[in-house]
Every structure is written in structure tokens, then in C-alpha cells.
Scaffold this motif. Structure first.
Motif: not given
Lengths: 311, 300
Positions: A284, A281, A287-288, A239, A50, A295, A243, A291
Motif C-alpha cells: 500500500s 502495508a 502508492m503513497f 488518485i 498512516f 494531491a 487506488a 498519491l
């Protein structure tokens, strides 16, 4: 209890000698050693990648130069990426709403059945969720085939003209959601069914004595009792759906005209297929934040639920 | 309550009507339930059904636009036979089995040890670690596959089946650990005490008491690890390029589609056989299967 253990092992809460042997005997040392493999997996293959992704996303395409947030600003300025954001949201929200509704209806219907037949029906209704999605999506792909579509053949018998399921952008968007709903609705059903079974019958009896109608029972007994499970399931599914990769990748690969790309498939196309790992990267990592928010709420729901169940 | 019973016995006529209407209402509700069920069973089952039908057809029958796609007129096992005797399908199947079994074994060892430590042997940071484990479970693979691509390349494992064995545990270990913490925590502490009095150490306690008592949970976790490993698609898609290294999920597509030629009969036969292992596990161990995949939200 805990003190008893310590005494029996001859250890002490405070390390006195500090020798290696004493340390190894200590319960907490053993416990730590037992979690080392877990820590290695989480640290080495989740946390490290990560942070590495964060670093990677700030390099240029050939990974020779640090360019700060340029990849992110570049993506935001591109029309394709804006459509990816929009499509990801549409895909996740649309699919989760449909899955939640179908799951809710099916759970209620199953709950109504006498328990003997329930198992059989439940067994059949869970099949889509058991087949690996990468495999079942192949079946859908074939069902959506432009010239051999078995769905078109079937609807043609009642006079509906053929549909370009994967060829026309809005139909393609509908199709990927449809397949995701097909795959995911059984999961909602089984979660809701478990929750329904845990609602005490006395509550319904009390409601019946108070003269509640079916709708009122649903609104004032069932839904409040299931609220926590509903929110956990919905957030969890948001989530996973947000994804998603398998379904879109196989069914449309992002087409037509990149209209069905979601974050996962777009990152794959940019990062792996076009060989721009830093840009992939960055895709992607967009999205963090969302998410992470989901979470945290899932975690809160789960903690609350385990407290409820313990109490 | 008592008044209803009384009126029913003394003055049956008016209540009779009410009871009858409730019964009728109930019957209609049940009929409605079965209709809804039938509709959804058809919706859920028609893709696998069509898969089966297509897999039993010859290429000629599939290509015939005048035929009915929902029935097979001359069933043949040709597609299955060809898959199992020519090409790389058997290799893909074998690779899937190797990866899945290895990953399941690794996962169960790692998560059993960790779950036992986290559930029973409190140490500094253990509560935070348990939370961290759950949050790790929520990290999707689409977030990490690009940095992992670089890392796998750096380790010299690109296009190597071994990379899957290394990476899949990130998807299985957190959840398995999490649900096993739940199962282990539910074991009464008296059992620990009894074992300690008998002179058992912690590893004996885990092996002789916790694992046998929590066997249903362990089975559920094993099934979860199996399902996830068997179904994984993104990592093999990103990290494996040559056919002999591929697993089923990517092998079917890469080998049976050559340019514009889709061998649909074989693709469907291959897909059906790839779906068989999880379906069989599900058929025989349905309750554990469901427990394994839903426990995250119901156990804590």
C-alpha cells in the motif's frame, strides 16, 4: 468585524486572568472544541494509522522483529510486484484518458442540446456513477461470464467469435479498464458540463466575430477556460483510479496469473488473505509518494479556483 | 453586426444561402449529438438492463444456453421472493441501513460543528486545518486498511458491524467538512452581526442561521455521506467475516456464491435492490446529489 465580536463578548485577544472560565468563554476555545471530533477522526483514524503503517511495514511477517526496508526491497525484486506497478499505472492512466475523453465529448454534446431535453439525457448518462461500483461490477462480471456472456452472445450475431473477457490476460486488463471507464466517465461529464456552462457566451460571440471555426473556438476559448477544472478532475480521478479496489477485486481478483492486480488488490491479497500484514502495508505504501504528488497539485488547482471564483 | 443586418434586409439572396447552410450545419450537429448520446446511453445502460433481465429469470432459463440473454420469456419474481424470505439478504440490508444512517448522523454532527468553526471562528491553525481536511479527503482507503485491520483487531472490533461505524467517518467527514466550509463562508457576514446584536451566542447562530441558510449544502453533504457509506466495499471486505455482520456490498457475493455455484438470478436481484436506495435518492434529489459529489472541485 472580528474586533467587534470580541468586544461584545467581553473577551480580549490577550488572555489576562487565565482562569478556566475566561478561557472557556473565549471564541477561539469554543472554536477549538467544535473541531475536536474532526481532529479525533483525522488524527486517530487517518494520521495515526498512516504512521502505524510505516512502522508495520518494517516488521517481519510474524511482527516480532524489526527488519528495516527489507519488505520494500523484497517486493521490488519480485516479478509479480513489478507487474503490479506496471498494471496499476496502465490501469490508472488508460482509464483516466478514456474517461476524460468520453466525459469531454458527452459534456459538449449535452451542452449543444436545448436545455429542456438536457436534463433527461443527463439523468440517464449519470446512472453508472450512482450505482455502487461493488454492485454494478457484479453485473459486468455476469456479462463477462465465460459460457453465458451476454456480450459474446450479442457480438456472435454479427459473426464475431467469443472473447475470453476475464480469462486471457490482455483481455482481462482491457475489461477492468472498460468497467472503470463505464463507472467513472459520467463524473468527468458532469464536471466538464458545469465548467462549460460557466464559460461566458460573450467569449464565443467575440470569437465568432473574429471568424473562428468550431475547432478554433474549442482550442482557444473552451479549453483555456476549462483548463483548471480539467486538471483538477484528471488529477483527482488519477488518485481514485490508482487506488481502486472494488472493480478488480470482484471482476478478476487479480487473475489470470496475477496479471490484473493493482496496488489495492495486491495489498489485500498479501496482507489480509495471506496474513502477511507488514508486506501488505508495504505494498500500500508504495502508492503513497505518487498519491501525495497528485494531491498537492489537486490542492493547488482547487485553491486557485476558489480564488478565481472569489475574485 | 450592423452590416450583416443591413445586407440581410436589402439583399436577401446571398445571405439567405449562408444562413441556410448555418442552419443545416446546426441541424447536422444536433443529429450527430443525438447519435452520440444514443450510443453512450446504450453503453451506460446495458449492464443495469441486463441485471434487471437476469433477475427476472428462473434458474432454468438462465442456464439454457439456447435462450437469448437479453430478453426474458417467462418473467418471475422468484429470485426477489427467495432473497427477501430466506437466507441473510434481509439482515445484510438491515446492516447496511444501520451503518449508513448512523454514519450519516455522526458525519453531519462532526462536520457541521467543525465547518462552522473553521469558516467563521478563526483560531490558531484553523487555515492549516482546513487544508489538512481537504488532503485527508484525498487519502484513499486502500492506503489505510492494513494498519486499520490491526487497530480494529486491537480494539476487539474485528468482525463487528460497529467497526464500520467507527471507520466510515474517515471517508465522509473530511469531504463533508470541506464543502460545508465553502457553503458557510458564502453566507454574508452581516447575518452574523445581526445575530450577535440580538444577543445570540455562537451555537445559537449556527443553529438558527447557518444551518437553515446553508440547507442545500447540508443536504448535498448528507447525500454524499449516504452514498459513500452505502457503497463502501473494502472495509467490510477486510474486517467482516461472518454473514450476520455483513453489509450488502459484501453480503451478496459471500452468500450467493457457494464454490462453483453462482446463483446469478439471485445475485442480480440482490444487486439491483442494493442499488435501489442510491438510485431513488438520485431520482428525487438529482441536483443535490450532483452538488454533493462534485462540489470538491467547484466549491472552495
Amino acid at each position: 468585524m472580528a474586533d467587534g465580536n470580541l468586544v461584545m463578548q467581553g473577551g480580549s485577544a490577550r488572555p489576562q486572568g487565565g482562569t478556566l472560565a475566561r478561557l472557556a468563554r473565549k471564541r477561539s476555545t469554543l472554536a477549538f472544541l467544535m473541531t475536536v471530533p474532526l481532529l479525533a477522526v483525522i488524527g486517530g483514524l487517518v494520521a495515526y494509522p498512516f504512521f502505524y503503517a510505516l512502522y508495520l511495514s518494517m516488521l517481519n511477517k510474524r511482527m516480532t522483529r524489526f527488519i528495516g526496508l527489507e519488505n520494500y526491497t523484497f517486493l521490488l525484486s519480485r516479478e509479480t510486484f513489478q507487474s503490479v506497478i506496471w498494471q496499476s499505472v496502465l490501469f490508472a492512466v488508460g482509464a483516466v484518458i478514456a474517461k476524460a475523453l468520453i466525459g469531454f465529448i458527452l459534456a459538449h454534446v449535452l451542452h449543444e442540446l436545448p436545455s429542456k431535453g438536457q436534463r433527461k439525457w443527463r439523468g440517464m448518462l449519470l446512472v453508472p456513477w450512482v450505482i455502487p461500483p461493488a454492485v454494478s461490477t457484479l453485473a459486468w462480471w455476469w456479462l463477462f461470464d465465460p459460457s453465458y456472456s451476454a456480450i459474446n452472445w450479442a457480438v456472435a450475431t454479427i459473426g464475431i467469435p467469443p472473447v475470453a473477457w476475464l480469462g486471457e490476460p490482455s483481455w482481462a486488463r482491457f475489461s477492468v479498464i472498460l468497467v472503470n471507464v463505464w463507472y467513472g466517465a459520467p463524473f468527468f461529464m458532469i464536471m466538464y458540463l458545469a465548467a462549460l456552462k460557466s464559460v461566458p457566451d460573450q467569449l464565443y460571440e467575440a470569437a465568432a466575430i473574429d471568424g473562428a471555426t468550431g475547432w478554433q473556438k474549442l482550442r482557444h476559448v473552451t479549453v483555456p477556460m476549462m483548463r483548471n477544472i480539467i486538471s483538477i478532475t484528471v488529477l483527482f480521478s488519477l488518485i481514485v483510479t490508482f487506488a481502486n479496489f472494488d472493480i478488480v477485486r470482484i471482476l478478476t481478483n487479480g487473475g489470470p496469473q496475477d496479471k490484473t492486480h493493482i496496488f489495492g488488490t495486491y495489498a489485500f491479497q498479501v496482507g489480509i488473505q495471506s496474513g502477511d500484514l507488514p508486506l501488505g502495508a508495504s505494498v500500500s505504501l508504495f502508492m503513497f509518494p505518487i498519491l501525495a504528488i497528485f494531491a498537492v497539485f489537486v490542492l493547488r488547482g482547487v485553491t486557485r479556483r476558489s480564488k478565481e471564483m472569489a475574485g | 453586426m450592423s452590416t450583416t443586418a443591413a445586407t440581410e434586409s436589402t439583399a436577401p439572396l446571398p445571405m439567405y444561402h449562408a444562413a441556410g447552410s448555418i442552419k443545416r450545419e446546426r441541424r447536422w450537429a444536433l443529429i450527430g449529438a443525438y447519435v452520440a448520446l444514443a450510443v453512450f446511453v446504450i453503453f451506460f445502460m446495458f449492464p443495469p438492463f441486463h441485471m434487471l433481465i437476469t433477475s427476472l429469470k428462473s434458474s432454468a432459463e438462465i442456464a439454457d444456453l439456447n435462450g437469448n440473454p437479453w430478453i426474458v420469456s417467462a418473467p418471475t419474481l422468484q429470485n426477489y421472493r427467495e432473497l427477501l424470505t430466506e437466507g441473510n439478504y434481509v439482515i445484510h440490508f438491515r446492516n447496511s441501513i444501520i451503518v449508513t444512517l448512523t454514519v450519516v448522523a455522526i458525519t453531519m454532527v462532526i462536520s457541521t460543528l467543525a465547518a462552522f468553526a473553521l469558516a467563521r471562528m478563526r483560531f490558531w491553525g484553523s487555515a492549516a486545518l482546513a487544508t489538512g481536511v481537504f488532503l485527508t479527503y484525498l487519502v484513499p482507503e486502500t492506503l489505510l486498511f492494513i494498519p486499520l485491520f490491526q487497530i480494529i483487531g486491537g480494539l476487539g472490533l474485528y468482525n463487528n458491524l460497529g467497526a464500520m461505524i467507527l471507520i466510515y467517518p474517515t471517508l465522509t467527514v473530511p469531504f463533508c467538512t470541506w464543502i460545508m466550509i465553502g457553503y458557510f463562508s458564502s453566507i454574508p457576514k452581516e447575518l452574523d452581526e445581526a445575530a450577535l446584536i440580538d444577543g445570540a451566542n455562537h451555537l445559537q447562530m449556527l443553529w438558527k442561521i447557518f444551518i437553515p441558510v446553508a440547507l442545500p449544502g447540508i443536504l448535498a453533504a448528507t447525500i454524499f455521506a449516504f452514498t459513500v457509506s452505502w457503497a463502501q466495499f473494502l472495509y467490510p471486505m477486510a474486517f467482516l467475516v461472518s454473514s450476520d455482520q455483513m453489509v450488502l456490498t459484501v453480503g451478496i457475493v459471500s452468500d450467493l456464491i457457494r464454490g462453483d455455484t453462482f446463483q446469478w438470478g439471485k445475485i442480480m436481484a440482490g444487486a439491483l435492490m442494493a442499488a435501489a436506495p442510491p438510485l431513488l435518492v438520485y431520482a428525487f434529489l438529482m441536483d443535490y446529489y450532483i452538488a454533493g459529489l462534485t462540489a470538491g472541485a467547484t466549491k472552495g
